[in-house]
Motif scaffolding. Structure first.
Motif, PDB file in Angstrom:
ATOM      1  N   LEU A  37      21.033  58.296  70.387  1.00  0.00           N
ATOM      2  CA  LEU A  37      22.457  58.432  70.052  1.00  0.00           C
ATOM      3  C   LEU A  37      22.924  57.273  69.175  1.00  0.00           C
ATOM      4  CD1 LEU A  37      24.011  59.603  73.448  1.00  0.00           C
ATOM      5  CD2 LEU A  37      23.547  60.985  71.425  1.00  0.00           C
ATOM      6  N   ILE A  38      22.446  56.078  69.474  1.00  0.00           N
ATOM      7  CA  ILE A  38      22.832  54.920  68.673  1.00  0.00           C
ATOM      8  C   ILE A  38      22.316  55.061  67.244  1.00  0.00           C
ATOM      9  CG2 ILE A  38      22.435  52.440  68.372  1.00  0.00           C
ATOM     10  CD1 ILE A  38      22.470  52.269  71.487  1.00  0.00           C
ATOM     11  N   GLU A  39      21.122  55.595  67.098  1.00  0.00           N
ATOM     12  CA  GLU A  39      20.516  55.725  65.767  1.00  0.00           C
ATOM     13  C   GLU A  39      21.125  56.876  64.968  1.00  0.00           C
ATOM     14  OE1 GLU A  39      16.136  56.487  63.659  1.00  0.00           O
ATOM     15  OE2 GLU A  39      16.311  56.404  65.844  1.00  0.00           O
ATOM     16  N   LEU A  40      21.396  57.997  65.630  1.00  0.00           N
ATOM     17  CA  LEU A  40      21.798  59.205  64.909  1.00  0.00           C
ATOM     18  C   LEU A  40      23.238  59.642  65.167  1.00  0.00           C
ATOM     19  CD1 LEU A  40      18.629  61.423  65.581  1.00  0.00           C
ATOM     20  CD2 LEU A  40      19.086  59.978  63.584  1.00  0.00           C
ATOM     21  N   GLY A  41      23.872  59.101  66.195  1.00  0.00           N
ATOM     22  CA  GLY A  41      25.163  59.600  66.638  1.00  0.00           C
ATOM     23  C   GLY A  41      26.344  59.065  65.851  1.00  0.00           C
ATOM     24  N   SER A  42      27.526  59.335  66.394  1.00  0.00           N
ATOM     25  CA  SER A  42      28.775  58.930  65.752  1.00  0.00           C
ATOM     26  C   SER A  42      29.602  58.097  66.730  1.00  0.00           C
ATOM     27  CB  SER A  42      29.561  60.170  65.308  1.00  0.00           C
ATOM     28  OG  SER A  42      29.788  61.026  66.414  1.00  0.00           O
ATOM     29  N   ALA A  43      30.751  57.643  66.273  1.00  0.00           N
ATOM     30  CA  ALA A  43      31.553  56.709  67.063  1.00  0.00           C
ATOM     31  C   ALA A  43      31.840  57.181  68.492  1.00  0.00           C
ATOM     32  CB  ALA A  43      32.857  56.405  66.325  1.00  0.00           C
ATOM     33  N   PRO A  44      32.170  58.466  68.740  1.00  0.00           N
ATOM     34  CA  PRO A  44      32.440  58.869  70.127  1.00  0.00           C
ATOM     35  C   PRO A  44      31.272  58.639  71.080  1.00  0.00           C
ATOM     36  CG  PRO A  44      33.299  60.504  68.614  1.00  0.00           C
ATOM     37  CD  PRO A  44      32.496  59.548  67.791  1.00  0.00           C
ATOM     38  N   ASP A  45      30.067  58.540  70.539  1.00  0.00           N
ATOM     39  CA  ASP A  45      28.907  58.286  71.394  1.00  0.00           C
ATOM     40  C   ASP A  45      28.934  56.889  72.002  1.00  0.00           C
ATOM     41  OD1 ASP A  45      27.520  60.782  71.202  1.00  0.00           O
ATOM     42  OD2 ASP A  45      27.044  60.262  69.126  1.00  0.00           O
ATOM     43  N   ILE A  46      29.781  56.024  71.473  1.00  0.00           N
ATOM     44  CA  ILE A  46      29.929  54.691  72.065  1.00  0.00           C
ATOM     45  C   ILE A  46      30.296  54.821  73.542  1.00  0.00           C
ATOM     46  CG2 ILE A  46      31.306  52.569  72.056  1.00  0.00           C
ATOM     47  CD1 ILE A  46      31.651  53.013  69.009  1.00  0.00           C
ATOM     48  N   LEU A  47      31.219  55.721  73.848  1.00  0.00           N
ATOM     49  CA  LEU A  47      31.663  55.886  75.228  1.00  0.00           C
ATOM     50  C   LEU A  47      30.543  56.392  76.126  1.00  0.00           C
ATOM     51  CD1 LEU A  47      35.204  57.431  74.667  1.00  0.00           C
ATOM     52  CD2 LEU A  47      34.642  55.091  75.368  1.00  0.00           C
ATOM     53  N   LEU A  48      29.735  57.322  75.628  1.00  0.00           N
ATOM     54  CA  LEU A  48      28.610  57.832  76.411  1.00  0.00           C
ATOM     55  C   LEU A  48      27.614  56.728  76.723  1.00  0.00           C
ATOM     56  CD1 LEU A  48      27.673  61.329  74.906  1.00  0.00           C
ATOM     57  CD2 LEU A  48      28.392  60.822  77.240  1.00  0.00           C
ATOM     58  N   VAL A  49      27.317  55.917  75.713  1.00  0.00           N
ATOM     59  CA  VAL A  49      26.337  54.851  75.906  1.00  0.00           C
ATOM     60  C   VAL A  49      26.890  53.784  76.852  1.00  0.00           C
ATOM     61  CG1 VAL A  49      25.006  53.048  74.760  1.00  0.00           C
ATOM     62  CG2 VAL A  49      25.260  55.288  73.666  1.00  0.00           C
ATOM     63  N   VAL A  50      28.138  53.404  76.668  1.00  0.00           N
ATOM     64  CA  VAL A  50      28.739  52.396  77.545  1.00  0.00           C
ATOM     65  C   VAL A  50      28.779  52.895  78.987  1.00  0.00           C
ATOM     66  CG1 VAL A  50      30.905  51.218  78.107  1.00  0.00           C
ATOM     67  CG2 VAL A  50      30.051  51.210  75.755  1.00  0.00           C
ATOM     68  N   ASP A  51      29.110  54.168  79.170  1.00  0.00           N
ATOM     69  CA  ASP A  51      29.113  54.724  80.522  1.00  0.00           C
ATOM     70  C   ASP A  51      27.709  54.678  81.122  1.00  0.00           C
ATOM     71  OD1 ASP A  51      30.508  56.118  82.708  1.00  0.00           O
ATOM     72  OD2 ASP A  51      29.181  57.776  82.192  1.00  0.00           O
ATOM     73  N   SER A  52      26.698  54.925  80.312  1.00  0.00           N
ATOM     74  CA  SER A  52      25.322  54.871  80.799  1.00  0.00           C
ATOM     75  C   SER A  52      24.929  53.457  81.201  1.00  0.00           C
ATOM     76  CB  SER A  52      24.353  55.388  79.728  1.00  0.00           C
ATOM     77  OG  SER A  52      24.554  56.771  79.507  1.00  0.00           O
ATOM     78  N   LEU A  53      25.459  52.479  80.499  1.00  0.00           N
ATOM     79  CA  LEU A  53      25.128  51.093  80.805  1.00  0.00           C
ATOM     80  C   LEU A  53      25.644  50.654  82.175  1.00  0.00           C
ATOM     81  CD1 LEU A  53      25.759  49.530  77.293  1.00  0.00           C
ATOM     82  CD2 LEU A  53      23.590  49.455  78.535  1.00  0.00           C
ATOM     83  N   ARG A  54      26.610  51.381  82.718  1.00  0.00           N
ATOM     84  CA  ARG A  54      27.148  51.006  84.029  1.00  0.00           C
ATOM     85  C   ARG A  54      26.586  51.870  85.164  1.00  0.00           C
ATOM     86  NH1 ARG A  54      31.951  54.327  85.074  1.00  0.00           N
ATOM     87  NH2 ARG A  54      33.029  52.654  86.161  1.00  0.00           N
ATOM     88  N   ARG A  55      25.737  52.816  84.836  1.00  0.00           N
ATOM     89  CA  ARG A  55      25.163  53.681  85.870  1.00  0.00           C
ATOM     90  C   ARG A  55      23.983  53.000  86.565  1.00  0.00           C
ATOM     91  NH1 ARG A  55      24.747  59.915  83.778  1.00  0.00           N
ATOM     92  NH2 ARG A  55      26.919  60.227  83.170  1.00  0.00           N
ATOM     93  N   PRO A  56      23.739  53.342  87.826  1.00  0.00           N
ATOM     94  CA  PRO A  56      22.647  52.708  88.583  1.00  0.00           C
ATOM     95  C   PRO A  56      21.302  53.394  88.359  1.00  0.00           C
ATOM     96  CG  PRO A  56      23.879  54.145  90.037  1.00  0.00           C
ATOM     97  CD  PRO A  56      24.573  54.216  88.693  1.00  0.00           C
ATOM     98  N   TYR A  57      20.775  53.281  87.134  1.00  0.00           N
ATOM     99  CA  TYR A  57      19.499  53.920  86.847  1.00  0.00           C
ATOM    100  C   TYR A  57      18.310  53.160  87.436  1.00  0.00           C
ATOM    101  CZ  TYR A  57      21.874  56.835  83.368  1.00  0.00           C
ATOM    102  OH  TYR A  57      22.705  57.719  82.728  1.00  0.00           O
ATOM    103  N   GLY A  58      18.495  51.887  87.694  1.00  0.00           N
ATOM    104  CA  GLY A  58      17.382  51.109  88.225  1.00  0.00           C
ATOM    105  C   GLY A  58      16.585  50.416  87.146  1.00  0.00           C
ATOM    106  N   ARG A  59      15.441  49.876  87.528  1.00  0.00           N
ATOM    107  CA  ARG A  59      14.672  48.998  86.640  1.00  0.00           C
ATOM    108  C   ARG A  59      14.055  49.726  85.443  1.00  0.00           C
ATOM    109  NH1 ARG A  59       9.200  49.446  87.539  1.00  0.00           N
ATOM    110  NH2 ARG A  59       8.595  50.667  89.369  1.00  0.00           N
TER     111      ARG A  59
END
Length: 237
Positions: free
Chosen positions: A67-89
């Motif tokens: 998404l960072i490579e190919l996406g557009s500005a609204p994808d910022i919110l998706l990525v930021v939301d993912s950064l706060r999720r508990p995905y683990g190591r």
């Protein structure tokens, strides 16, 4: 609609989590997904990202990077939301964090309102990311909200905002904020201010730096001494 190849690769990654025996297969599929995904696959990948759970950290990080490579500005919110999720190591947080500014820099005009909204969020994690991304839309956003964020009640937000300010040290209001921060109770802010004022050769800081040689923190005292060594050699402007 996503290509069959991209859908297949996503299934392979999902079915071969890093904790399983098929980790090598999943990792190889992730590398292949990054090579083959196109803009047409993004709607599908966005849905997959939102559906990722605790065991799909690797898949989430690969999709974020796409998404960072190919996406557009609204994808910022998706990525930021993912950064706060508990995905683990198995979520490559550092790689995603390091790449995210590129999404802002690609289209600062479109990204600016999103970054501004992040900084105004009630959620400290969002404000922290907004503060980190703010300088990457420099020239499009005013400096005022970032100055306000440097006084945020959440220390992570204030420290991040403060770090983002120093590239604007030529502005009088930013220099004044750094000088003000020399008296802040947060030692991290004090150290950041000392370093920035030293690198920026702000000789007006010398009197306060001399007082900081008596600071209770050894780190602050050492930083103040190093800054004075540098600034004392400079002429007053």
């Amino acid at each position: 609609m996503a290509s069959p190849e991209v859908e297949h690769l996503v299934r392979v990654i999902r079915d071969n989590a890093p904790t399983g025996e098929g980790w090598g297969t999943g990792f190889t599929a992730g590398e292949s997904l990054q090579r083959h995904a196109t803009a047409e696959d993004l709607p599908y990948l966005r849905e997959e990202l939102e559906a990722c759970g605790r065991e799909q950290g690797y898949l989430a990080s690969v999709i974020c990077l796409i998404l960072i490579e190919l996406g557009s500005a609204p994808d910022i919110l998706l990525v930021v939301d993912s950064l706060r999720r508990p995905y683990g190591r198995n979520f490559y947080r550092d790689a995603v964090l390091g790449a995210l500014p590129a999404l802002v820099e690609r289209d600062p005009e479109a990204a600016a309102p999103i970054v501004r909204d992040l900084l105004a969020s009630r959620e400290p994690t969002f404000r922290e990311h907004g503060a980190a991304l703010y300088p990457h839309a420099r020239g499009v956003l005013p400096i005022g909200p970032l100055l306000d964020a440097s006084r945020d009640y959440d220390p992570d937000v204030s420290v991040t905002a403060f770090g983002s300010l120093w590239g604007n040290l030529e502005l009088p209001e930013v220099r004044a904020r750094f000088l003000e921060a020399l008296a802040d109770p947060n030692e991290v802010l004090v150290e950041t201010a000392i370093e920035s004022l030293s690198v920026g050769e702000v000789v007006e800081a010398v009197p306060q730096l001399r007082l900081l040689q008596q600071h209770p923190s050894g780190r602050v005292r050492a930083a103040a001494q190093a800054a004075l060594t540098r600034l004392d050699r400079l002429p007053l402007k």
